[in-house]
Each structure stands twice: as C-alpha cells, then as structure tokens.
Design a protein around this motif. Structure first.
Motif, short mmCIF file in Angstrom:
data_model
loop_
_atom_site.label_atom_id
_atom_site.label_comp_id
_atom_site.label_asym_id
_atom_site.label_seq_id
_atom_site.Cartn_x
_atom_site.Cartn_y
_atom_site.Cartn_z
N ALA A 28 35.29 41.66 38.80
CA ALA A 28 35.04 43.10 38.88
C ALA A 28 33.69 43.46 38.28
O ALA A 28 32.97 44.33 38.79
CB ALA A 28 36.16 43.86 38.18
N ASP A 29 33.33 42.81 37.17
CA ASP A 29 32.05 43.09 36.51
C ASP A 29 30.87 42.88 37.46
O ASP A 29 29.83 43.53 37.31
CB ASP A 29 31.87 42.19 35.29
CG ASP A 29 32.78 42.59 34.13
OD1 ASP A 29 33.29 43.72 34.13
OD2 ASP A 29 32.97 41.74 33.22
N GLU A 46 47.70 49.56 34.63
CA GLU A 46 46.70 49.50 33.55
C GLU A 46 45.58 48.52 33.87
O GLU A 46 44.40 48.80 33.63
CB GLU A 46 47.41 49.11 32.25
CG GLU A 46 46.52 49.22 31.00
CD GLU A 46 45.76 47.93 30.71
OE1 GLU A 46 44.61 48.01 30.24
OE2 GLU A 46 46.33 46.86 30.95
N VAL A 47 45.94 47.38 34.45
CA VAL A 47 44.94 46.38 34.83
C VAL A 47 44.01 46.94 35.90
O VAL A 47 42.77 46.77 35.82
CB VAL A 47 45.63 45.09 35.31
CG1 VAL A 47 44.62 44.16 35.96
CG2 VAL A 47 46.32 44.39 34.16
N LEU A 48 44.56 47.61 36.89
CA LEU A 48 43.73 48.14 37.98
C LEU A 48 42.79 49.23 37.49
O LEU A 48 41.64 49.31 37.94
CB LEU A 48 44.62 48.66 39.10
CG LEU A 48 45.53 47.62 39.77
CD1 LEU A 48 46.35 48.25 40.88
CD2 LEU A 48 44.72 46.45 40.31
N ARG A 54 35.31 48.73 35.42
CA ARG A 54 34.32 47.66 35.35
C ARG A 54 33.45 47.58 36.59
O ARG A 54 32.45 46.84 36.59
CB ARG A 54 35.03 46.33 35.13
CG ARG A 54 35.63 46.17 33.75
CD ARG A 54 36.48 44.92 33.63
NE ARG A 54 36.93 44.71 32.27
CZ ARG A 54 36.27 44.03 31.35
NH1 ARG A 54 35.12 43.46 31.64
NH2 ARG A 54 36.74 43.90 30.13
N GLY A 55 33.81 48.26 37.65
CA GLY A 55 32.96 48.27 38.83
C GLY A 55 33.59 47.74 40.09
O GLY A 55 32.91 47.65 41.13
N SER A 56 34.87 47.40 40.05
CA SER A 56 35.54 46.94 41.26
C SER A 56 35.89 48.15 42.12
O SER A 56 36.63 49.03 41.68
CB SER A 56 36.82 46.16 40.92
OG SER A 56 37.50 45.78 42.10
N PRO A 57 35.39 48.22 43.35
CA PRO A 57 35.71 49.36 44.20
C PRO A 57 37.14 49.26 44.75
O PRO A 57 37.52 48.26 45.34
CB PRO A 57 34.68 49.26 45.33
CG PRO A 57 34.28 47.83 45.37
CD PRO A 57 34.43 47.29 43.97
#
Length: 265
Positions: A28-29, A46-48, A54-57
């Motif tokens: 994601a970074d 929570e993870v999503l 972090r930048g994951s679209p």
C-alpha cells in the motif's frame, strides 16, 4: 526507490496480522491496490482503513477460511470482480500454529498443519492463476521459514508444511517461467509476531523487547542469530514488496532468508 507498484493489484492472504499485514502495508505504501483475504472479518475493517491511509486506492477485504476450497474459490471470484479480472501480485502469508514433538502429534494435528500451512497456498495459487495470467505482469510470493533449515523438536509439523511451500514454489517458478510469472519464497527467522511474543510471556520475558526476546529464544531453543535481537514484522514487508514488484524482473525460484543472520550460528 520506485518499485513500480502504483496502479498494481495485489492480494495478500493472511493480511490482517503480523508479517502478512506488514506485507500489505508495504504494498500500500507504494501505491498498490490491495485486497486482503483473512478468516477474521472483525479485523478487516481496521486493516483496510490503515491501507487506505497509506495510499492504497480502494482496498478491500474478503473473509474466508483458507482451509475450505469452496471459500477460497468464492474469495477469488470476488477478487476478480473487484480487480477487473486480473491480479498482478499474490502473497501467501498464512502459517500453521501447530506445535509439538513428533511423538506427541496426532494425525489430526498433522493434517491441520499441512492444510493450513501448505494446502491453503496451493489452493490460493490455483484459484488466482487465471487472474495472474490475465495481467500484464505477475508475481507470487510465498512464506516459508528459516526454521526449515534449523530445526526445533516442537516444530516438526510446522517446518514440514513450510518445507512443502518452498518445494512447491520452486516447481511453480519452473512451470510458470515460460509465462514470465515470477515465483519466490521468503523465509523469515525469529520475528516478533503475536505468537512469539505470547510465548515469551509464558516464560516471564518481555516479548516487546526484541533483545530480550532473542535472548530467550537462544536460551530455550538454541536458535540465536548474528544480530542480537529478533526481527520485526515491518522489516519483512519491504522485502516482500520488492519480490512482488516490477523492480524484481529476473529473480524467480529464490528462497530469501530474512533472519538476522543464522546460517552459521
């Protein structure tokens, strides 16, 4: 270094905890769109949220029991729908928790270790292959363990499953090479996972201190490392991200130790 992950699609199986989550975070970074498959639906939201920050679209999660072939197939059908029928990266980070010496283990425990620790990877790769083959480029990263080379009596079933992962991955790297799908293995050493920290508490050691944790591992199991501390999950994620990336363009069939230096201890 730009890993070329922006716009890539990635699936991390077992991505809600420990090294699996660290792998999802590193992807994601660097801008990959990450899907997480995990048994615990409670942890997915929570993870999503974290992956999105972090930048994951548009990260997404699927709750599935990876010991159930039907649930695996259903999960990857959902992945295909979300990712437009193609996946660039598959990371298999699920591992068994089976512990016990050879004389103590039942057939049921052996089956549990192999089903969760190895057959889950086999089934996930099989389900993901049509999506990987549809992508412009594709990588598979599977988790083995450095303990396959440095055995402990209580890890006989665990290391058997992890050895199977390494062997199957090596064969896949050969059979998929003609399609330029790269398959590699990462073998972490003593990493301060939740399970290892929990064990430390049972022997009166602060599992959050990587130096004391390594000292306890050395005392109880005789498994030191060159570095005087355990690894951290976040030190595993970037290695996975490189193996999964376009920057890794010629490494396949490798088994990469990330273990603080243990081969000659």
């Amino acid at each position: 270094m730009d890993l070329g992950l922006e716009g890539a699609t990635a699936v991390v199986v077992g991505g809600t905890r420990g090294m699996g989550r660290a792998s999802a975070q590193s992807l994601a970074d660097d801008g990959a769109r990450v899907g997480v498959i995990a048994r615990s639906a409670a942890q997915l939201d929570e993870v999503l949220e974290d992956l999105g920050r972090r930048g994951s679209p548009e990260p997404f999660g699927v709750s599935a029991d990876v010991t159930d072939p039907d649930q695996i197939d259903a999960a990857f059908r959902e992945v295909g729908e979300c990712f437009g029928g193609q996946v660039n990266i598959l990371v298999n980070a699920v591992g068994p928790s089976t512990r016990g010496g050879f004389d103590a283990l039942t057939d049921e425990q052996w089956h549990e270790a192999i089903e969760l620790g190895a057959m889950s990877m086999v089934r996930c790769v099989r389900a993901a292959l049509p999506l990987l083959r549809s992508a412009e480029w594709a990588r598979i990263v599977n988790f083995s363990a450095s303990s396959t080379k440095r055995q402990g009596e209580s890890l006989v079933a665990y290391t058997a499953a992890k050895s199977m992962i390494a062997s199957v991955s090596k064969n896949l790297s050969l059979s998929l090479a003609r399609e330029e799908i790269l398959v590699n293995v990462i073998s972490p050493g003593s990493v301060a996972s939740e399970g290892l920290r929990g064990w430390a508490r049972t022997v009166g050691v602060d599992g959050d201190d990587p130096y004391r944790l390594m000292a306890a591992i050395s005392e109880h199991f005789g498994h030191p490392a060159h570095l005087p501390r355990t690894g951290l999950p976040e030190e595993i994620g970037p290695v996975v991200a490189f193996l999964a990336s376009r920057r890794n363009s010629y490494m396949t069939g490798a088994n990469v130790n990330v273990d603080g230096g243990t081969d000659f201890c």
